[in-house]
Design a protein around this motif. Sequence first.
Motif, PDB file in Angstrom:
ATOM      1  N   ILE A  48      50.994  20.941  22.164  1.00  0.00           N
ATOM      2  CA  ILE A  48      50.612  19.770  21.388  1.00  0.00           C
ATOM      3  C   ILE A  48      49.134  19.518  21.591  1.00  0.00           C
ATOM      4  N   CYS A  49      48.460  19.168  20.517  1.00  0.00           N
ATOM      5  CA  CYS A  49      47.070  18.741  20.598  1.00  0.00           C
ATOM      6  C   CYS A  49      46.977  17.352  19.985  1.00  0.00           C
ATOM      7  N   THR A  50      46.291  16.471  20.669  1.00  0.00           N
ATOM      8  CA  THR A  50      46.105  15.119  20.153  1.00  0.00           C
ATOM      9  C   THR A  50      44.718  14.637  20.553  1.00  0.00           C
ATOM     10  N   PRO A  51      44.074  13.872  19.686  1.00  0.00           N
ATOM     11  CA  PRO A  51      42.757  13.338  20.040  1.00  0.00           C
ATOM     12  C   PRO A  51      42.832  12.479  21.296  1.00  0.00           C
ATOM     13  N   VAL A  52      41.814  12.580  22.118  1.00  0.00           N
ATOM     14  CA  VAL A  52      41.745  11.782  23.347  1.00  0.00           C
ATOM     15  C   VAL A  52      41.807  10.293  22.999  1.00  0.00           C
ATOM     16  N   ASP A  53      41.237   9.917  21.873  1.00  0.00           N
ATOM     17  CA  ASP A  53      41.206   8.502  21.490  1.00  0.00           C
ATOM     18  C   ASP A  53      42.379   8.099  20.595  1.00  0.00           C
ATOM     19  N   ASN A  54      43.441   8.888  20.576  1.00  0.00           N
ATOM     20  CA  ASN A  54      44.626   8.579  19.769  1.00  0.00           C
ATOM     21  C   ASN A  54      45.250   7.282  20.265  1.00  0.00           C
ATOM     22  N   ASP A  55      45.392   6.325  19.364  1.00  0.00           N
ATOM     23  CA  ASP A  55      46.019   5.068  19.759  1.00  0.00           C
ATOM     24  C   ASP A  55      47.314   4.803  18.994  1.00  0.00           C
ATOM     25  N   ARG A  56      47.811   5.811  18.294  1.00  0.00           N
ATOM     26  CA  ARG A  56      49.047   5.646  17.529  1.00  0.00           C
ATOM     27  C   ARG A  56      50.283   6.087  18.306  1.00  0.00           C
ATOM     28  N   VAL A  57      50.107   6.962  19.278  1.00  0.00           N
ATOM     29  CA  VAL A  57      51.226   7.449  20.074  1.00  0.00           C
ATOM     30  C   VAL A  57      50.966   7.092  21.534  1.00  0.00           C
ATOM     31  N   VAL A  58      51.993   6.575  22.200  1.00  0.00           N
ATOM     32  CA  VAL A  58      51.858   6.217  23.610  1.00  0.00           C
ATOM     33  C   VAL A  58      51.613   7.479  24.429  1.00  0.00           C
ATOM     34  N   ILE A  59      50.596   7.421  25.265  1.00  0.00           N
ATOM     35  CA  ILE A  59      50.350   8.484  26.235  1.00  0.00           C
ATOM     36  C   ILE A  59      49.976   7.792  27.542  1.00  0.00           C
ATOM     37  N   ARG A  60      50.734   8.082  28.568  1.00  0.00           N
ATOM     38  CA  ARG A  60      50.484   7.465  29.869  1.00  0.00           C
ATOM     39  C   ARG A  60      50.840   8.446  30.964  1.00  0.00           C
ATOM     40  N   LYS A  61      50.244   8.225  32.118  1.00  0.00           N
ATOM     41  CA  LYS A  61      50.539   9.070  33.269  1.00  0.00           C
ATOM     42  C   LYS A  61      51.967   8.840  33.734  1.00  0.00           C
TER      43      LYS A  61
END
Length: 170
Positions: A48-61
């Motif tokens: 998967i590739c996603t922009p670092v500044d993507n704010d549409r999908v939750v990404i968390r540690k």
Amino acid sequence: MFEVGDYVVYGSNGVCRITKVGPIDCPGISQDKLYYSMTPCYIRDSEICTPVDNDRVVIRKVMTKDEALAFVQSMHQIKAMPVEEEKKRELLYKQALLTCEPAKIVSLIKTIYERIQMRQAEGKKVTSSDSKYFHIAEESLHGELAISLGMDKEDVGAYIEGWMHRLQAV
């Protein structure tokens, strides 16, 4: 910003490992933009590739081991979600999953579990929707806890049950 090697929860893809941070080599895409390249831990042959500044999908540690241990020990305190409108049940399930928050996922699991128990007691079948969302929620929760606790995902259910039995005995 996440770093290479970090484990993250990425939306409905579950736990992923960051394999690269930087521009992606794809025609027509600006080389000025940074992307996370990730490999899902529980989806084979996928990237998967996603922009670092993507704010549409939750990404968390993912939780740390200590956070995961404390979370499992506190799961008995999490309540099932109230379902006020039966017609909006599935929407409520989807919304809970989209948060990627472990406490909301446990609440969802408890909600569906209680509904399954009630339906079976009434001699009714488990709905396909309940079965589907129960499985998705359990996979999501167990996937994160497995990474955090350094165990196989298949062993997480028994681990949680063991804690629940210990807490009930107290």
